[in-house]
Design an enzyme around this catalytic site. Structure first.
Site, mmCIF file in Angstrom:
data_model
loop_
_atom_site.group_PDB
_atom_site.id
_atom_site.type_symbol
_atom_site.label_atom_id
_atom_site.label_comp_id
_atom_site.label_asym_id
_atom_site.label_seq_id
_atom_site.Cartn_x
_atom_site.Cartn_y
_atom_site.Cartn_z
ATOM 1 C CG ASP A 279 -31.264 12.122 12.675
ATOM 2 O OD1 ASP A 279 -32.107 12.566 13.486
ATOM 3 O OD2 ASP A 279 -30.595 12.856 11.934
ATOM 4 C CD GLU B 167 -38.514 17.489 10.172
ATOM 5 O OE1 GLU B 167 -39.037 17.463 9.029
ATOM 6 O OE2 GLU B 167 -38.382 16.497 10.876
#
Lengths: 216, 266
Positions: free
Chosen positions: B11, B130
């Site tokens: 990330d 997600e």
């Protein structure tokens, strides 16, 4: 650099990783859509990802299929990668029936393999797999090809939903095994080699294979 | 032989590799390109890069990092965050990405998945889901690092994106993300039950046993790993040993890698 390597530029998405990989081997290849350039190169690499029909259409509409055919007749080394390998066949069945270049007799068929429990393998088949010589052969079959020197267990990165089916089994140079079934991983006809996997995305083993292609 | 890919997930926020807990409370880890090269040299099968602030800028900001990594690391790269159009995809592939991961834009207009899949191939079209738990056995699909609701059931959404042409799913459990307490096995099972494309499990791995659990109890095709690697609780080598122990295929690495004496090309 004494020898000219052309990478055929027909709109395929993975040319950049191929160019990066060749550059890391010290080769500034020509990314080219000029038929004249391709015909006169010392070796030609045809990359490819995505759908067969679209790739085949792009190749034909740019007239590059003819240039590739002419190049192959010179006997100089040719390497097709993934869809670039599948395009060597006569016909592909991804989203309809589409003509290939017909350099190697046979078709490109949907992968439909079930395991022992009857579960279908997930496609696209994505992953690293070890190459093996075709049934009844040993690694001697790799001699004089970019696969020469492949060590037992060396793995390469595959991502595909379709696989080639050469009319003549002797065109198969290497296989991988999925749920007990052998799937062609590399094919050959004279100076023409096709690999289903992505050597430009297969780490050191892949770079070594490309390096051998550059030295053929 | 079972084949499961190990995929470090990086990330990224403004050129920093970061990691949070449940997609919040981000901490800096290091230089993404440098860490990517290290994981690749240790035997990572692929890498995923996510621009976690892309939605703020309405675009993906990883182009330079992708190019830097793609020119020195020769394994597949997936890039996600802020991808809105086929042109965005073309630009990332041109920098050396192999696949893109779509989320927000796809939830707004699922036709985008079909457009991208038709143009670049299903193999380049990953949808990132997600998922946040929403009652027993139910999950909702979220966007923007779990901040915004889509109103879509995560399992139904998985089915829909497959029909739209996605070639792979990256399924992240927001509840488990960053905690190191194991993957959300139920979620992964529910999704692999309804789709025939490969599923990458993401969120929660903290120990070797968690990977074993994923292998034994799900049909996941790949395991994403983040904090356990970033904070050096586990190495790729540890995870490769788990694969070997579970009877999975483990690809050989060039000699010298195991002892760390071989670094990635730079």
């Amino acid at each position: 650099m004494s020898s000219k390597c052309a990478v055929v530029d027909y709109g395929s998405g993975n040319v950049f990783s191929v160019m990066h990989a060749l550059r890391s081997l010290g080769i500034e290849a020509d990314l080219s859509r000029d038929p004249e350039h391709i015909v006169t190169a010392d070796r030609v690499l045809l990359p490819g990802v995505g759908a067969f029909g679209r790739a085949s259409q792009q190749l034909r509409s740019s007239g590059l299929d003819e240039a590739i055919g002419t190049f192959i007749e010179t006997g100089r080394p040719f390497l097709g990668i993934c869809v670039g390998m599948q395009l060597l066949m006569e016909e592909g069945y991804e989203f309809g029936t589409h003509p290939g270049m017909g350099i190697i007799p046979g078709t490109v068929d949907k992968i439909d393999i079930a395991d022992d429990d009857g579960r279908r393998l997930r496609v696209p088949l994505i992953g690293w797999h070890a190459l093996a010589p075709p049934p009844g052969q040993d690694a001697g079959i790799f001699r004089g090809t970019p696969l020469e020197g492949v060590r037992d267990g060396d793995a390469y990165y595959f991502v595909h939903s379709f696989a080639v089916r050469p009319a003549n089994p002797s065109a198969v140079l290497a296989t991988v095994t999925h749920a007990g079934q052998q799937v062609p991983a590399a094919i050959r006809k004279g100076n023409v080699i096709g690999v289903q996997f992505h050597p430009e995305r297969s780490g050191e083993a892949g770079l070594a294979l490309l390096d051998r292609f550059l030295k053929l | 032989m079972r084949n499961l890919r190990l995929i470090p997930r990086l990330d990224v926020k403004q050129n920093w590799l970061i990691k949070g807990v449940q997609m919040e409370g981000w901490r800096k880890v290091g230089d993404p390109a440098e860490v990517a090269r290290r994981y690749a040299a240790q035997g990572a099968d692929e890498l995923v890069f996510m621009d976690v602030v892309a939605s703020l800028y309405e675009r993906n900001n990883l182009h330079e990092i992708v190019e830097q990594v793609a020119s020195s690391v020769f394994i597949p790269l997936t890039v996600g965050g802020g991808i809105r159009t086929p042109e965005d995809v073309g630009q990332l592939l041109a920098r050396g990405a192999d696949k893109v991961a779509l989320n927000t834009a796809a939830t707004r207009d699922p036709k985008l998945i079909t457009e991208i899949s038709d143009q670049f191939g299903a193999q380049a079209t990953v949808v990132s889901i997600e998922a946040i738990r929403n009652g027993a056995g139910r999950w909702q699909a979220m966007t923007d690092n779990g901040r915004n609701h889509t109103g879509r059931d995560a399992v139904e959404w998985a089915r829909e994106v497959e029909a739209c042409g996605a070639g792979e799913l990256l399924v992240t459990s927001i509840d488990c993300d960053g905690l190191g307490k194991g993957y959300e096995i139920d979620l992964i099972r529910r999704i692999t039950d309804v789709v025939a494309i490969p599923v990458v499990a993401s969120g929660g791995v903290g120990s070797a046993a968690h990977l074993t659990d994923l292998i034994d109890r799900t049909e996941a095709s790949a395991a994403a790993i983040a904090q356990a690697l970033h904070w050096k609780k586990l190495t790729i080598g540890d995870l490769r040993a788990v694969l070997a122990g579970a009877g999975c295929f483990v690809r050989p690495l060039p000699e010298g890698v195991a002892d760390g004496s071989v670094e990635a090309r730079s």
